[in-house]
Motif scaffolding. Structure first.
Motif, PDB file in Angstrom:
ATOM      1  N   PHE A  77       0.832  -1.205   0.000  1.00  0.00           N
ATOM      2  CA  PHE A  77       0.000   0.000   0.000  1.00  0.00           C
ATOM      3  C   PHE A  77       0.866   1.254   0.000  1.00  0.00           C
ATOM      4  O   PHE A  77       0.634   2.183  -0.776  1.00  0.00           O
ATOM      5  N   LYS A  80       2.325   2.011  -3.267  1.00  0.00           N
ATOM      6  CA  LYS A  80       1.304   2.210  -4.305  1.00  0.00           C
ATOM      7  C   LYS A  80       1.153   1.004  -5.231  1.00  0.00           C
ATOM      8  O   LYS A  80       0.844   1.141  -6.417  1.00  0.00           O
ATOM      9  N   ILE A  82      -0.911  -1.614  -4.204  1.00  0.00           N
ATOM     10  CA  ILE A  82      -2.300  -2.014  -3.983  1.00  0.00           C
ATOM     11  C   ILE A  82      -3.078  -0.795  -3.486  1.00  0.00           C
ATOM     12  O   ILE A  82      -2.478   0.160  -2.982  1.00  0.00           O
ATOM     13  N   ASP A  83      -4.392  -0.864  -3.611  1.00  0.00           N
ATOM     14  CA  ASP A  83      -5.205   0.247  -3.113  1.00  0.00           C
ATOM     15  C   ASP A  83      -5.701  -0.045  -1.697  1.00  0.00           C
ATOM     16  O   ASP A  83      -5.474  -1.129  -1.154  1.00  0.00           O
ATOM     17  N   LYS A  84      -6.374   0.935  -1.136  1.00  0.00           N
ATOM     18  CA  LYS A  84      -6.842   0.836   0.252  1.00  0.00           C
ATOM     19  C   LYS A  84      -7.829  -0.313   0.450  1.00  0.00           C
ATOM     20  O   LYS A  84      -7.820  -0.974   1.480  1.00  0.00           O
ATOM     21  N   ASN A  85      -8.667  -0.575  -0.539  1.00  0.00           N
ATOM     22  CA  ASN A  85      -9.645  -1.664  -0.423  1.00  0.00           C
ATOM     23  C   ASN A  85      -8.971  -3.022  -0.303  1.00  0.00           C
ATOM     24  O   ASN A  85      -9.376  -3.858   0.510  1.00  0.00           O
ATOM     25  N   TYR A  87      -5.884  -3.545   0.744  1.00  0.00           N
ATOM     26  CA  TYR A  87      -5.219  -3.539   2.052  1.00  0.00           C
ATOM     27  C   TYR A  87      -6.208  -3.898   3.163  1.00  0.00           C
ATOM     28  O   TYR A  87      -5.936  -4.766   3.992  1.00  0.00           O
TER      29      TYR A  87
END
Length: 171
Positions: A77, A80, A82-85, A87
């Motif tokens: 995360f 950058k 992966i995105d927050k969802n 994670y």
């Protein structure tokens, strides 16, 4: 270790590993620990080589770096990758797996803290906590005296040994 470098006497760690709602010193401590466990350059090279599903990558890299999947997800995360969802899904899955494991363990075995707590005299623990609070005993000495047991009885109050409090219920 970073807590000590910053001169903080608490060893709190963000239990839910959430992205928001964590104090600035804790963010710094977590970032330094994350870099020591999973160096960014090595992580990026391993991430880019792996040709698999994101969740498989996280699992495999956790094995490679010998750490939890949440640590890898956090590094991904921050970099950058992966995105927050994603994670949050990794965090939620890890929490659910931990709860399931804990439930299975409780069904199949005794309780470590109850067993260890029953081996220590309450008067001794109370005196040790008082001695720590007065500065006469160091945390290191307390760990040695209690065989590395982080122990707290409800009757003692809110003192702690090394920042960890394990409440042992009176039966």
């Amino acid at each position: 270790m970073v807590h000590i470098w910053l001169g903080r006497n608490d060893l709190f760690n963000d239990r839910q590993s959430r992205i928001t709602g964590v104090s600035k010193p804790e963010v710094l401590c977590n970032a330094v620990a994350g870099e020591l466990i999973v160096p960014k350059n090595l992580f990026l090279s391993k991430w880019d080589i792996a040709d698999m599903d994101v969740f498989e990558k996280i699992t495999e890299l956790a094995k490679y770096f010998r750490c939890g999947e949440i640590v890898i997800a956090r590094k991904a995360f921050d970099c950058k990758k992966i995105d927050k969802n994603i994670y949050n899904r990794v965090v939620q899955t890890a929490i659910e797996n931990y709860r399931r494991m804990k439930e299975n363990k409780q069904k199949n075995s005794g309780n470590y803290y109850n067993t260890m707590g029953s081996r220590l005299d309450r008067c001794f623990i109370r005196a040790l906590c008082e001695s720590i609070n007065m500065g006469r005993t160091t945390y290191t000495e307390a760990y040695r005296l209690t065989n590395n047991l982080y122990y707290m009885d409800e009757t003692i109050g809110n003192s702690d040994i090394g920042g960890y409090i394990v409440v042992v219920r009176n039966n």
